[in-house]
Design an enzyme around this catalytic site. Structure first.
Site, PDB file in Angstrom:
ATOM      1  N   SER A   7    -106.552  65.123   4.438  1.00  0.00           N
ATOM      2  CA  SER A   7    -106.249  66.349   5.167  1.00  0.00           C
ATOM      3  C   SER A   7    -106.910  67.528   4.468  1.00  0.00           C
ATOM      4  O   SER A   7    -106.649  67.789   3.288  1.00  0.00           O
ATOM      5  CB  SER A   7    -104.736  66.578   5.205  1.00  0.00           C
ATOM      6  OG  SER A   7    -104.492  67.937   5.520  1.00  0.00           O
ATOM      7  N   HIS A  32    -108.861  64.598   8.646  1.00  0.00           N
ATOM      8  CA  HIS A  32    -107.635  65.063   9.299  1.00  0.00           C
ATOM      9  C   HIS A  32    -107.574  66.600   9.242  1.00  0.00           C
ATOM     10  O   HIS A  32    -107.627  67.195   8.165  1.00  0.00           O
ATOM     11  CB  HIS A  32    -106.426  64.451   8.595  1.00  0.00           C
ATOM     12  CG  HIS A  32    -105.113  64.756   9.246  1.00  0.00           C
ATOM     13  ND1 HIS A  32    -104.639  64.071  10.346  1.00  0.00           N
ATOM     14  CD2 HIS A  32    -104.162  65.679   8.960  1.00  0.00           C
ATOM     15  CE1 HIS A  32    -103.460  64.558  10.689  1.00  0.00           C
ATOM     16  NE2 HIS A  32    -103.145  65.547   9.870  1.00  0.00           N
ATOM     17  N   ASP A  34    -105.551  69.980  10.221  1.00  0.00           N
ATOM     18  CA  ASP A  34    -104.221  70.491  10.539  1.00  0.00           C
ATOM     19  C   ASP A  34    -104.289  71.903  11.101  1.00  0.00           C
ATOM     20  O   ASP A  34    -104.578  72.849  10.369  1.00  0.00           O
ATOM     21  CB  ASP A  34    -103.361  70.501   9.267  1.00  0.00           C
ATOM     22  CG  ASP A  34    -102.950  69.106   8.851  1.00  0.00           C
ATOM     23  OD1 ASP A  34    -102.387  68.384   9.692  1.00  0.00           O
ATOM     24  OD2 ASP A  34    -103.193  68.729   7.684  1.00  0.00           O
ATOM     25  N   MET A  36    -102.256  74.995  12.700  1.00  0.00           N
ATOM     26  CA  MET A  36    -100.877  75.523  12.745  1.00  0.00           C
ATOM     27  C   MET A  36    -100.864  76.933  13.317  1.00  0.00           C
ATOM     28  O   MET A  36    -101.725  77.744  12.982  1.00  0.00           O
ATOM     29  CB  MET A  36    -100.311  75.585  11.322  1.00  0.00           C
ATOM     30  CG  MET A  36    -100.328  74.255  10.606  1.00  0.00           C
ATOM     31  SD  MET A  36     -99.666  74.446   8.946  1.00  0.00           S
ATOM     32  CE  MET A  36     -99.775  72.750   8.369  1.00  0.00           C
ATOM     33  N   HIS A  65    -104.874  67.489  14.378  1.00  0.00           N
ATOM     34  CA  HIS A  65    -103.416  67.477  14.469  1.00  0.00           C
ATOM     35  C   HIS A  65    -102.950  68.873  14.872  1.00  0.00           C
ATOM     36  O   HIS A  65    -102.930  69.787  14.048  1.00  0.00           O
ATOM     37  CB  HIS A  65    -102.870  67.052  13.085  1.00  0.00           C
ATOM     38  CG  HIS A  65    -101.380  67.013  12.997  1.00  0.00           C
ATOM     39  ND1 HIS A  65    -100.718  66.905  11.786  1.00  0.00           N
ATOM     40  CD2 HIS A  65    -100.408  67.076  13.954  1.00  0.00           C
ATOM     41  CE1 HIS A  65     -99.415  66.888  12.009  1.00  0.00           C
ATOM     42  NE2 HIS A  65     -99.199  67.003  13.297  1.00  0.00           N
ATOM     43  N   MET A  67    -100.416  71.425  15.507  1.00  0.00           N
ATOM     44  CA  MET A  67     -99.012  71.833  15.304  1.00  0.00           C
ATOM     45  C   MET A  67     -98.850  73.198  15.948  1.00  0.00           C
ATOM     46  O   MET A  67     -98.653  74.222  15.273  1.00  0.00           O
ATOM     47  CB  MET A  67     -98.689  71.855  13.801  1.00  0.00           C
ATOM     48  CG  MET A  67     -98.565  70.458  13.218  1.00  0.00           C
ATOM     49  SD  MET A  67     -98.655  70.439  11.430  1.00  0.00           S
ATOM     50  CE  MET A  67    -100.427  70.354  11.225  1.00  0.00           C
ATOM     51  N   MET A 136     -94.669  61.705  11.505  1.00  0.00           N
ATOM     52  CA  MET A 136     -94.588  62.706  10.434  1.00  0.00           C
ATOM     53  C   MET A 136     -93.553  62.238   9.421  1.00  0.00           C
ATOM     54  O   MET A 136     -92.402  61.961   9.785  1.00  0.00           O
ATOM     55  CB  MET A 136     -94.151  64.067  10.989  1.00  0.00           C
ATOM     56  CG  MET A 136     -95.185  64.825  11.776  1.00  0.00           C
ATOM     57  SD  MET A 136     -96.762  65.097  10.935  1.00  0.00           S
ATOM     58  CE  MET A 136     -96.274  65.993   9.465  1.00  0.00           C
ATOM     59  N   ASP A 174     -98.244  60.792   8.126  1.00  0.00           N
ATOM     60  CA  ASP A 174     -98.704  62.079   7.604  1.00  0.00           C
ATOM     61  C   ASP A 174     -97.577  62.774   6.847  1.00  0.00           C
ATOM     62  O   ASP A 174     -96.546  63.114   7.433  1.00  0.00           O
ATOM     63  CB  ASP A 174     -99.157  62.943   8.799  1.00  0.00           C
ATOM     64  CG  ASP A 174     -99.750  64.275   8.377  1.00  0.00           C
ATOM     65  OD1 ASP A 174     -99.901  64.524   7.167  1.00  0.00           O
ATOM     66  OD2 ASP A 174    -100.067  65.064   9.297  1.00  0.00           O
TER      67      ASP A 174
HETATM   68  C1  DX5 Z   1     -98.241  68.860   7.123  1.00  0.00           C
HETATM   69  C2  DX5 Z   1     -99.613  68.404   7.539  1.00  0.00           C
HETATM   70  C3  DX5 Z   1    -100.194  67.375   6.652  1.00  0.00           C
HETATM   71  C4  DX5 Z   1    -100.402  67.822   5.229  1.00  0.00           C
HETATM   72  C5  DX5 Z   1    -100.157  66.613   4.379  1.00  0.00           C
HETATM   73  O1  DX5 Z   1     -97.698  69.674   8.068  1.00  0.00           O
HETATM   74  O2  DX5 Z   1     -99.572  67.851   8.847  1.00  0.00           O
HETATM   75  O3  DX5 Z   1    -101.370  66.797   7.186  1.00  0.00           O
HETATM   76  O4  DX5 Z   1    -101.657  68.333   4.962  1.00  0.00           O
HETATM   77  O5  DX5 Z   1    -100.206  66.996   3.049  1.00  0.00           O
HETATM   78  P1  DX5 Z   1     -99.634  66.082   1.888  1.00  0.00           P
HETATM   79  O6  DX5 Z   1    -100.419  64.793   1.923  1.00  0.00           O
HETATM   80  O7  DX5 Z   1     -99.883  66.895   0.678  1.00  0.00           O
HETATM   81  O8  DX5 Z   1     -98.175  65.857   2.180  1.00  0.00           O
HETATM   82 ZN    ZN Z   2    -101.342  66.647   9.609  1.00  0.00          ZN
END
Ligand code: DX5
Ligand code: ZN
Length: 216
Positions: A7, A32, A34, A36, A65, A67, A136, A174
């Site tokens: 990620s 990956h 993320d 947000m 991903h 969010m 998750m 994840d």
């Molecule tokens: C959290 C994200 C993850 C995050 C995981 O909301 O969706 O992808 O980057 O990070 P680690 O592996 O550090 O938990």
């Molecule tokens: Zn993620």
């Protein structure tokens, strides 16, 4: 075969292109990404322009991903920016079936993510039409959190359903995965493993990826 999906949330944002080349070189299977929005999760990361600008640094699969609330609003933009798989949260979309059909109609793979507190049963009927399910194992919003143990049972539940009605389903996990628990997560049935802090910690990407693979 397990696919490793670093990620980039844990990468150095002032040096994102270089960090992507590094994870590509040392054996990331999937990147990956993320996204947000500060509404669905209490954090803001980055959006379409950043994704567009990093697309040129690797040919690897972009696993996006989302969010974000009402994710269908942005699906087309992310497909145009180079997404290969788009994951939307079950909790963020009132018309999840429509959104899955929409993502696929744009020629992109489609996945649903479930927060830790959301049971697997809510997506039972959708599994035949999905390319991937994302379990998750932390509450989304931040990297570096601790793996929530009961999520292992949810991975097993998805694995069972996939054996029944979609044997090619990808099962992604994840949050909080590291070299001490990755084997358990894979043994439960996951085949796409996201790791943020475990890949980027101490800036030792090569060693960290090697440690994760060797832990299996
Ligand atoms: C959290 C994200 C993850 C995050 C995981 O909301 O969706 O992808 O980057 O990070 P680690 O592996 O550090 O938990
Ligand atoms: Zn993620």
């Amino acid at each position: 075969m397990m696919k490793l999906a670093p990620s980039i949330l844990s990468a150095d944002f002032s040096n994102l292109g270089e960090d992507i080349k590094t994870i590509d070189k040392y054996g990331a299977d999937v990147i990956h990404i993320d996204v947000m929005d500060g509404m669905f999760v209490p954090n803001i990361s980055f959006g379409v322009p950043i994704m567009k600008s990093i697309r040129k640094f690797t040919e690897k699969t972009f696993d996006v991903h989302l969010m974000i609330e009402d994710p269908a609003r942005y699906v087309e933009d992310f497909v145009k920016a180079g997404a290969d798989i788009i994951t939307v949260h079950y909790e963020a979309d009132r018309h999840i079936d429509r959104t899955i059909q929409y993502i696929k109609s744009l020629g992109c793979k489609a996945a649903i993510a479930l927060n830790p507190g959301t049971p697997v049963s809510v997506i039972k009927d959708l599994i035949p039409n999905l390319d991937m399910v994302l379990i998750m194992s932390v509450n989304p919003g931040f990297g570096g959190q601790k793996y929530i143990d009961y999520c292992s049972d949810k991975i097993k539940e998805v694995k069972k359903l996939s054996e029944k009605c979609n044997p090619n389903l990808l099962i992604e996990v994840d949050g909080g995965v590291n070299k001490d628990n990755i084997k358990n997560v894979v043994d439960c049935g996951a085949n796409v493993i996201v790791a943020g802090s475990a890949v980027f910690k101490n800036g030792e990407v090569e060693k960290n990826i090697k440690d994760l693979r060797e832990a299996l």
